[in-house]
Write an enzyme that holds these catalytic residues in place. Sequence first.
Site, mmCIF file in Angstrom:
data_model
loop_
_atom_site.group_PDB
_atom_site.id
_atom_site.type_symbol
_atom_site.label_atom_id
_atom_site.label_comp_id
_atom_site.label_asym_id
_atom_site.label_seq_id
_atom_site.Cartn_x
_atom_site.Cartn_y
_atom_site.Cartn_z
ATOM 1 N N LYS A 1 0.839 -1.209 0.000
ATOM 2 C CA LYS A 1 0.000 0.000 0.000
ATOM 3 C C LYS A 1 0.871 1.256 0.000
ATOM 4 O O LYS A 1 0.679 2.165 -0.795
ATOM 5 C CB LYS A 1 -0.909 0.008 1.247
ATOM 6 C CG LYS A 1 -1.565 1.359 1.516
ATOM 7 C CD LYS A 1 -2.501 1.319 2.701
ATOM 8 C CE LYS A 1 -1.906 1.676 4.032
ATOM 9 N NZ LYS A 1 -1.579 3.085 4.254
ATOM 10 N N ASN A 2 1.835 1.277 0.911
ATOM 11 C CA ASN A 2 2.590 2.522 1.086
ATOM 12 C C ASN A 2 3.647 2.745 0.000
ATOM 13 O O ASN A 2 4.278 3.799 -0.039
ATOM 14 C CB ASN A 2 3.202 2.574 2.498
ATOM 15 C CG ASN A 2 2.106 2.762 3.538
ATOM 16 O OD1 ASN A 2 0.968 3.112 3.196
ATOM 17 N ND2 ASN A 2 2.420 2.520 4.801
ATOM 18 N N CYS B 1 -5.353 7.678 8.742
ATOM 19 C CA CYS B 1 -5.635 7.161 10.083
ATOM 20 C C CYS B 1 -5.413 8.260 11.104
ATOM 21 O O CYS B 1 -4.407 8.941 11.102
ATOM 22 C CB CYS B 1 -4.739 5.959 10.372
ATOM 23 S SG CYS B 1 -5.204 4.522 9.417
ATOM 24 N N ARG C 1 -0.863 14.659 13.197
ATOM 25 C CA ARG C 1 -0.112 14.380 11.966
ATOM 26 C C ARG C 1 0.230 15.702 11.261
ATOM 27 O O ARG C 1 -0.402 16.077 10.275
ATOM 28 C CB ARG C 1 -0.891 13.407 11.075
ATOM 29 C CG ARG C 1 -1.109 12.071 11.782
ATOM 30 C CD ARG C 1 -1.686 11.015 10.910
ATOM 31 N NE ARG C 1 -0.722 10.423 10.004
ATOM 32 C CZ ARG C 1 -0.978 9.369 9.232
ATOM 33 N NH1 ARG C 1 -2.158 8.801 9.257
ATOM 34 N NH2 ARG C 1 -0.049 8.880 8.430
ATOM 35 N N PRO C 2 1.243 16.403 11.779
ATOM 36 C CA PRO C 2 1.593 17.717 11.213
ATOM 37 C C PRO C 2 2.202 17.599 9.817
ATOM 38 O O PRO C 2 2.653 16.525 9.424
ATOM 39 C CB PRO C 2 2.644 18.247 12.199
ATOM 40 C CG PRO C 2 3.220 17.049 12.848
ATOM 41 C CD PRO C 2 2.143 16.001 12.859
ATOM 42 N N ILE C 3 2.209 18.725 9.055
ATOM 43 C CA ILE C 3 2.849 18.697 7.730
ATOM 44 C C ILE C 3 3.943 19.772 7.621
ATOM 45 O O ILE C 3 4.311 20.184 6.525
ATOM 46 C CB ILE C 3 1.826 18.833 6.575
ATOM 47 C CG1 ILE C 3 1.017 20.128 6.682
ATOM 48 C CG2 ILE C 3 0.906 17.637 6.493
ATOM 49 C CD1 ILE C 3 0.327 20.496 5.361
ATOM 50 N N ASP C 4 4.438 20.233 8.779
ATOM 51 C CA ASP C 4 5.456 21.288 8.755
ATOM 52 C C ASP C 4 6.702 20.890 7.955
ATOM 53 O O ASP C 4 7.279 21.716 7.230
ATOM 54 C CB ASP C 4 5.854 21.675 10.194
ATOM 55 C CG ASP C 4 6.316 20.469 10.998
ATOM 56 O OD1 ASP C 4 5.589 19.452 11.031
ATOM 57 O OD2 ASP C 4 7.420 20.512 11.580
ATOM 58 N N ASP D 1 3.826 0.381 11.989
ATOM 59 C CA ASP D 1 2.557 -0.154 11.486
ATOM 60 C C ASP D 1 2.323 -1.598 11.934
ATOM 61 O O ASP D 1 1.199 -2.107 11.827
ATOM 62 C CB ASP D 1 2.495 -0.066 9.952
ATOM 63 C CG ASP D 1 2.514 1.385 9.478
ATOM 64 O OD1 ASP D 1 2.279 2.280 10.304
ATOM 65 O OD2 ASP D 1 2.779 1.625 8.291
#
Length: 407
Positions: free
Chosen positions: A22-23, A116, A121-124, A297
């Site tokens: 998947k990833n 999930c 879940r930051p995107i900095d 995971d």
Amino acid sequence: MGKFFVNGGVALYGSVRVSGSKNASLPVIFASLAMRGVSEITGLSDIGDTRVALEIIKGFGAKVEKRGELTLIDTRELEYIIPDEQLVSRLRASTYLLSATLSRFGRAELQSFGGCNFSKRPIDMHLYALSEFGALLGERTLTLSVNRPAIIEFDKCSVGATVNALIMAATRKGESTIKRVAKEPHIMTLVEYLRSAGAEIRLEGDSFTVKGRELSGGRVTIPGDMIEAGTFLTLSLVTRGSIKVYGVNPSELSAFMKPLSDSGVEFTVTPSYICASREPRAPIDIVTAPYPEFPTDLQPIAAPLLATYCGGSIEDRVWESRFGYLAEMAKHGVGFRQRGNRAEIFPSQIVPAESEATDLRGGMANLMLALFANGESVISSAELVLRGYERLTEKLTALGAEIEYCM
Ligand code: EPZ
């Protein structure tokens, strides 16, 4: 809302072939938007997340054609649109649209990226990398009017930020460097895809050096999913059965197998399959960290193993808090004590129950308990589990499980 109905207590026996990772699939699907050509992707798995990703890129005009194992993605003629917010909010990997559409159209939208929901879940780090390539941050959009390379120095490993930095670097003229990168197998699949489309990429230590250019369509084979493989190996032990797992590169699972082997589990590793035998005889202590360490995971997946044998502990050094699933596992009788990013799991008397999937891997962990417990269990929000496992009920039924999925 989907539900799994399980009549548990059956030991699972047989063979299973894992599907495409998947990833690895998701970065490749989104990166295709940054290329002008026809990409040939072999082994893309047909799961909830890849279906959503393909829908999103079709919105830009990408033409997707399936021919058996092969997926053709034609991105020669695209036009910019604001991606469907509802689709974007279902996937964390939709953050890869940032680099893909900035490269192709000079514009990207800051939307509510989903996935999930187990931790902040930051995107900095994504935004830092994109701005180093010259992207300008507006209120809801990013724009890019220069084509220049960059030197990116991350302060920790992030799979997603590494993906975005690689897609940008591969499409910029000149040489970029990306330091302190994530090196998961799925990152290496993206690298192979970008190389096949014309980028020159070298990995030295923890850094990628990338010579980018305008990319044509690429060609790649998606490797077997190591998380799915780890799931079936664990399930084999949890249900006291024996499952041969085909289609995964065993070296990717070394860190997963180590603490289990230390507690007495024996793995048979052949060139074609892996099988787990002998039960754990001691508590298992797991510490997750970026690849090549124990994958985060697989920590929820390992929890039923601890609970049904000698207990143990899990410390997650990737996510600040990824234990929301434990409260649902408690409904099946699992005893635990959790503090911050560490949980102790006690040997427990497992019972059938009604519980809810909190997220993809946490939901799978509950399903594993349901398959172990004697009697009837129901797992709701089951569609979250199907985001990441292809033909799951079919594969489980072939191993002897009594399971049904109802929408
Ligand atoms: C990917 O998520 C995976 N998702 C996750 O798998 C996996 O748990 C995670 O990598 C770690 O291996 C996909 O590949 C689609 P990260 P990602 O950026 O990229 C922090 C599954 O079950 N961080 O590597 O979102 C972050 O908070 C899913 O299949 C920042 O601080 O993870 C975390 O602590 C769930 N700022 C750490 O880095 C940022 O800008 C690692 O996150 C980005 C991340």
